[in-house]
Scaffold this motif. Structure first.
Motif, PDB file in Angstrom:
ATOM      1  N   ASN A  19      10.654  -8.506   5.627  1.00  0.00           N
ATOM      2  CA  ASN A  19      12.208  -8.596   6.394  1.00  0.00           C
ATOM      3  C   ASN A  19      13.308  -8.141   5.972  1.00  0.00           C
ATOM      4  O   ASN A  19      14.089  -8.506   5.224  1.00  0.00           O
ATOM      5  CB  ASN A  19      12.615 -10.499   5.614  1.00  0.00           C
ATOM      6  CG  ASN A  19      12.766 -10.924   7.168  1.00  0.00           C
ATOM      7  OD1 ASN A  19      13.681 -10.121   8.250  1.00  0.00           O
ATOM      8  ND2 ASN A  19      13.503 -11.957   7.088  1.00  0.00           N
ATOM      9  N   PRO A  20      13.456  -6.794   5.831  1.00  0.00           N
ATOM     10  CA  PRO A  20      13.718  -6.030   5.700  1.00  0.00           C
ATOM     11  C   PRO A  20      15.207  -5.786   6.313  1.00  0.00           C
ATOM     12  O   PRO A  20      15.876  -5.421   5.816  1.00  0.00           O
ATOM     13  CB  PRO A  20      13.343  -4.190   6.554  1.00  0.00           C
ATOM     14  CG  PRO A  20      12.174  -4.618   7.156  1.00  0.00           C
ATOM     15  CD  PRO A  20      11.701  -6.072   7.078  1.00  0.00           C
ATOM     16  N   ARG A  21      15.312  -6.606   7.551  1.00  0.00           N
ATOM     17  CA  ARG A  21      16.861  -7.085   7.964  1.00  0.00           C
ATOM     18  C   ARG A  21      17.320  -7.980   7.461  1.00  0.00           C
ATOM     19  O   ARG A  21      18.651  -7.534   7.841  1.00  0.00           O
ATOM     20  CB  ARG A  21      16.987  -7.394   9.769  1.00  0.00           C
ATOM     21  CG  ARG A  21      15.492  -7.172  10.825  1.00  0.00           C
ATOM     22  CD  ARG A  21      15.267  -8.036  11.673  1.00  0.00           C
ATOM     23  NE  ARG A  21      13.526  -8.480  11.629  1.00  0.00           N
ATOM     24  CZ  ARG A  21      13.209  -9.729  12.303  1.00  0.00           C
ATOM     25  NH1 ARG A  21      13.456  -9.722  13.422  1.00  0.00           N
ATOM     26  NH2 ARG A  21      13.440 -10.648  11.862  1.00  0.00           N
ATOM     27  N   THR A  22      16.830  -8.616   6.786  1.00  0.00           N
ATOM     28  CA  THR A  22      18.362  -9.357   5.921  1.00  0.00           C
ATOM     29  C   THR A  22      18.858  -8.401   4.889  1.00  0.00           C
ATOM     30  O   THR A  22      20.224  -9.125   4.340  1.00  0.00           O
ATOM     31  CB  THR A  22      17.193 -10.517   4.767  1.00  0.00           C
ATOM     32  OG1 THR A  22      16.416  -9.428   3.591  1.00  0.00           O
ATOM     33  CG2 THR A  22      15.855 -11.175   5.632  1.00  0.00           C
ATOM     34  N   GLY A  23      18.336  -7.194   4.102  1.00  0.00           N
ATOM     35  CA  GLY A  23      19.616  -6.623   3.401  1.00  0.00           C
ATOM     36  C   GLY A  23      19.016  -6.708   1.995  1.00  0.00           C
ATOM     37  O   GLY A  23      20.016  -6.177   1.282  1.00  0.00           O
ATOM     38  N   GLN A  24      18.077  -7.665   2.098  1.00  0.00           N
ATOM     39  CA  GLN A  24      17.588  -7.840   0.875  1.00  0.00           C
ATOM     40  C   GLN A  24      17.376  -6.790   0.300  1.00  0.00           C
ATOM     41  O   GLN A  24      15.974  -6.017   0.707  1.00  0.00           O
ATOM     42  CB  GLN A  24      16.926  -9.105   0.375  1.00  0.00           C
ATOM     43  CG  GLN A  24      16.353 -10.217  -0.840  1.00  0.00           C
ATOM     44  CD  GLN A  24      15.059 -11.185  -1.062  1.00  0.00           C
ATOM     45  OE1 GLN A  24      15.268 -11.791  -1.902  1.00  0.00           O
ATOM     46  NE2 GLN A  24      15.013 -11.592   0.499  1.00  0.00           N
ATOM     47  N   ARG A  25      17.101  -6.378  -1.635  1.00  0.00           N
ATOM     48  CA  ARG A  25      16.533  -5.168  -1.748  1.00  0.00           C
ATOM     49  C   ARG A  25      14.805  -5.780  -2.914  1.00  0.00           C
ATOM     50  O   ARG A  25      16.066  -7.552  -4.112  1.00  0.00           O
ATOM     51  CB  ARG A  25      17.374  -4.415  -3.304  1.00  0.00           C
ATOM     52  CG  ARG A  25      18.690  -3.537  -1.652  1.00  0.00           C
ATOM     53  CD  ARG A  25      18.224  -2.737  -0.885  1.00  0.00           C
ATOM     54  NE  ARG A  25      19.008  -2.281  -0.029  1.00  0.00           N
ATOM     55  CZ  ARG A  25      18.503  -0.574   0.284  1.00  0.00           C
ATOM     56  NH1 ARG A  25      17.593  -0.091  -0.211  1.00  0.00           N
ATOM     57  NH2 ARG A  25      19.469  -0.533   1.539  1.00  0.00           N
ATOM     58  N   VAL A  26      13.923  -5.471  -3.219  1.00  0.00           N
ATOM     59  CA  VAL A  26      13.275  -5.789  -3.818  1.00  0.00           C
ATOM     60  C   VAL A  26      13.064  -4.068  -5.054  1.00  0.00           C
ATOM     61  O   VAL A  26      13.257  -3.147  -4.472  1.00  0.00           O
ATOM     62  CB  VAL A  26      11.856  -5.867  -3.138  1.00  0.00           C
ATOM     63  CG1 VAL A  26      12.284  -7.167  -2.327  1.00  0.00           C
ATOM     64  CG2 VAL A  26      11.549  -4.466  -2.711  1.00  0.00           C
TER      65      VAL A  26
ATOM     66  N   PRO B  89      13.916  -1.974   0.502  1.00  0.00           N
ATOM     67  CA  PRO B  89      14.204  -2.618   1.167  1.00  0.00           C
ATOM     68  C   PRO B  89      13.370  -4.281   1.248  1.00  0.00           C
ATOM     69  O   PRO B  89      12.136  -3.855   1.093  1.00  0.00           O
ATOM     70  CB  PRO B  89      14.710  -2.537   3.173  1.00  0.00           C
ATOM     71  CG  PRO B  89      15.374  -1.089   2.606  1.00  0.00           C
ATOM     72  CD  PRO B  89      14.635  -0.500   0.567  1.00  0.00           C
ATOM     73  N   ASP B  90      13.077  -5.617   2.047  1.00  0.00           N
ATOM     74  CA  ASP B  90      12.392  -5.867   1.788  1.00  0.00           C
ATOM     75  C   ASP B  90      11.383  -5.869   2.618  1.00  0.00           C
ATOM     76  O   ASP B  90      11.611  -5.771   3.559  1.00  0.00           O
ATOM     77  CB  ASP B  90      12.359  -7.504   1.132  1.00  0.00           C
ATOM     78  CG  ASP B  90      11.938  -8.726   1.542  1.00  0.00           C
ATOM     79  OD1 ASP B  90      10.357  -7.852   1.631  1.00  0.00           O
ATOM     80  OD2 ASP B  90      11.561 -10.131   1.811  1.00  0.00           O
ATOM     81  N   PRO B  91      10.195  -5.012   2.223  1.00  0.00           N
ATOM     82  CA  PRO B  91       9.023  -5.080   3.202  1.00  0.00           C
ATOM     83  C   PRO B  91       8.776  -5.878   4.158  1.00  0.00           C
ATOM     84  O   PRO B  91       8.173  -5.783   5.039  1.00  0.00           O
ATOM     85  CB  PRO B  91       8.380  -4.498   1.947  1.00  0.00           C
ATOM     86  CG  PRO B  91       7.954  -5.038   1.294  1.00  0.00           C
ATOM     87  CD  PRO B  91       9.058  -5.212   0.703  1.00  0.00           C
TER      88      PRO B  91
ATOM     89  N   ASP C  34       1.140  -1.276  -0.396  1.00  0.00           N
ATOM     90  CA  ASP C  34       0.164  -0.143   0.465  1.00  0.00           C
ATOM     91  C   ASP C  34       0.856   1.471   0.000  1.00  0.00           C
ATOM     92  O   ASP C  34       2.142   1.174   0.295  1.00  0.00           O
ATOM     93  CB  ASP C  34      -1.095   0.261   1.196  1.00  0.00           C
ATOM     94  CG  ASP C  34      -0.056   0.313   2.277  1.00  0.00           C
ATOM     95  OD1 ASP C  34       1.008   0.453   2.581  1.00  0.00           O
ATOM     96  OD2 ASP C  34      -1.303  -0.685   3.597  1.00  0.00           O
ATOM     97  N   GLY C  35       0.380   2.351   0.385  1.00  0.00           N
ATOM     98  CA  GLY C  35       1.203   3.409   0.122  1.00  0.00           C
ATOM     99  C   GLY C  35       2.033   3.786   1.422  1.00  0.00           C
ATOM    100  O   GLY C  35       2.361   4.211   0.718  1.00  0.00           O
ATOM    101  N   ASP C  36       1.436   2.830   1.837  1.00  0.00           N
ATOM    102  CA  ASP C  36       3.017   3.557   3.505  1.00  0.00           C
ATOM    103  C   ASP C  36       3.924   1.685   3.125  1.00  0.00           C
ATOM    104  O   ASP C  36       4.916   2.235   4.185  1.00  0.00           O
ATOM    105  CB  ASP C  36       1.945   3.385   4.771  1.00  0.00           C
ATOM    106  CG  ASP C  36       1.234   4.139   5.242  1.00  0.00           C
ATOM    107  OD1 ASP C  36       2.042   5.605   4.375  1.00  0.00           O
ATOM    108  OD2 ASP C  36       0.048   4.201   5.703  1.00  0.00           O
ATOM    109  N   GLY C  37       3.707   1.381   2.195  1.00  0.00           N
ATOM    110  CA  GLY C  37       4.233   0.427   1.851  1.00  0.00           C
ATOM    111  C   GLY C  37       4.683  -0.910   2.944  1.00  0.00           C
ATOM    112  O   GLY C  37       5.071  -1.675   2.746  1.00  0.00           O
TER     113      GLY C  37
END
Length: 521
Positions: free
Chosen positions: A383-390, A379-381, A340-343
């Protein structure tokens, strides 16, 4: 990438790799063995000129066996392939050359007048007879110690940017090959197919076609760009080359469907159609299904930043009440999600949001533009702690109860009209509902000292003069809020398209400037 594309040279060296149309009755075939040999020859010439890992090679060419061999040659040396079209305007060509600083600028022998960017260190031509350098690259620091790795850039594709300057999308070998493998798992073509590609080499759709064909042991059939708008010639290319699969943006079919549809019913070898890049008007798609009754049709969705993301089979027959085609689900090895608009992730069916793509097929970044890269790769919404990018695709979509996705337009096509948010895609969708309308495009026209003007262009169905524009406006008032009703509407015989085959909204907006809101034919 070259290892993936030329794998069939070891398995079936005598099979056709590229089938080229050189004129009526003149079809030339390049086998996998010949294609691999040509790539080796090119690689030797480039290496002798000092081209190595990380060097950019700017290539001005249409899709051909020589261009594919040069792509493979650059890949084998770790060089970065930067394709541009012979139709590329000179200022854009100079900007790309200045930005990428290529060590070589190469053109095919049959291209037009010289347009050598002064920024290119070395220049030359290439073709079936090898590589001829007019000017050798300038001496550079010896980097022979460098070894290519799979995360290195394979190519840079320049697309239109919101700032008015082209954006260079950098794709690594790992991303490209991961995508090719995911696409191959969809089973779109087989080793006996001949895949007609209609997109310019600088458009990543052409690289999708090349990977789809060669990765399956099939043959690439480049359709000459000059013949696409001529129905008889377009049909002749498909017929004489024995094309079994035809790929391209939906507009490649429009002229033939409108003027000489009977030509398509004679293409009995075509058993597959793949389209991408824009919405395929349902009445045109339905008619194409009728004329090609044995063809499986695939709706491909994606962006240059990942080449593509999904492949969905089009239902046959197309339901009469169909509102939107599904784009399916992500190909093997990738995942689509909605936020959504807030990620925050959206799980409820029918709720629209922005599409994100996760997987190994994502681009590395925009060439020399870290700020734009950071905005697109987030950042992956989940699981942002992994550092993975989307990837933020910039597209709007919703999911149905079966998990299938439906494209809802561009997030950046949401514009403000008199303080109201307007989705241009929704206006176009409603315009196509009006009887006699074959296609539609909506644009916002901005002029100094005036409010933004909402304008629309409609294309009549084949053989029809077209609807009365005042009646279309009246219809819009019954199905759209007042602020979404076009203030200017024109009935046109054609919608202008860009060199990549998409509707040229900039050209349409330019046609509307300097006039009063009105309805007109």
């Amino acid at each position: 990438m070259h290892e993936f594309l030329l794998a069939a040279a070891a398995l079936a060296p005598g099979n056709p790799a590229v089938v080229e149309y050189a004129g009526r009755g003149d079809v030339r075939t390049v086998t996998y063995r010949q294609l691999a040999e040509r790539a080796d020859e090119y690689a030797g010439a480039l290496a002798e000129a000092g081209v190595g890992v990380g060097d950019c090679v700017l290539l001005e060419s249409d899709t051909s066996s020589s261009a594919i061999a040069m792509l493979a040659a650059c890949s084998s040396l770790g060089a970065v392939f930067v394709p541009v079209s012979p139709e590329t305007p000179a200022p854009r060509l100079r900007w790309i050359a200045r930005t990428t600083e290529p060590v070589l600028f190469l053109r095919t022998h049959d291209t037009g007048p010289e347009r050598i960017p002064p920024e290119a260190s070395g220049t030359g031509r290439f073709g079936p007879y090898g590589v001829e350098l007019d000017r050798a690259p300038a001496p550079r620091e010896d980097r022979g110690w460098r070894r290519g790795v799979e995360t290195d850039p394979a190519y840079v594709i320049f697309t239109s940017g919101t700032t008015g300057r082209p954006k260079g999308v950098v794709m690594s070998h790992r991303a490209v090959v991961s995508f090719y493998r995911g696409m191959a798992a969809c089973g779109i073509v087989g080793g006996s197919d001949r895949v007609a590609t209609t997109s310019p080499l600088q458009f990543d759709f052409s690289l999708l076609d090349i990977g789809l064909a060669l990765g399956s042991g099939a043959a690439v059939v480049p359709v000459p760009r000059t013949l696409l708008r001529w129905p008889r010639r377009f049909a002749a290319v498909l017929r004489e080359t024995g094309a079994t699969q035809v790929n391209g943006v939906p507009s490649i079919w429009r002229q033939t469907l409108r003027r000489e549809p009977e030509l398509l019913s004679g293409l009995d070898r075509v058993r597959g159609v793949l389209f991408c890049g824009e919405e395929f008007p349902s009445h045109e798609l339905r008619r194409l299904q009728e004329l090609l009754p044995g063809a499986r049709m695939i709706n491909c969705y994606g962006s240059t930043e990942s080449m593509a993301a999904s492949f969905a089979e089009v239902p046959r027959p197309l339901p009469e009440d169909l509102e939107r085609l599904s784009i399916g689900t992500a190909h093997a090895g990738a995942e689509l999600m909605i936020v959504d608009g807030d990620g925050r992730p959206v799980d409820e069916p029918g709720v629209p949001g922005e599409l994100l793509l996760r997987g190994p097929t994502l681009f590395t970044g925009y060439w020399n533009d870290p700020r734009a890269t950071e905005a697109a790769l987030v950042p992956d919404p989940v699981n942002p702690r992994t550092g993975q990018r989307v990837l933020r695709t910039g597209d709007l979509a919703h999911r149905d109860e079966h998990g299938r996705f439906y494209f809802r337009g561009r997030a950046d096509s949401q514009v403000q009209i008199r303080g109201n948010r307007v989705e241009l895609g929704e206006i176009e969708h409603r315009l196509r509902d009006f009887p006699g309308v074959a296609g539609a495009a909506a644009v916002v026209v901005e002029e100094p000292d005036t409010d933004p003007l909402l304008a629309a262009f409609v294309l009549p169905e084949p053989g029809e003069r077209g609807p009365d524009s005042t009646e279309v406006i009246a219809f819009c008032r019954t199905v759209l809020p007042e602020y979404m009703v076009p203030q200017r509407l024109r009935v046109v015989s054609e919608l202008p398209i860009t060199e990549n085959g998409k509707v040229d909204r900039g050209e349409l907006a330019a046609r509307c400037r300097g006039g009063r809101p009105t309805t007109e034919r």
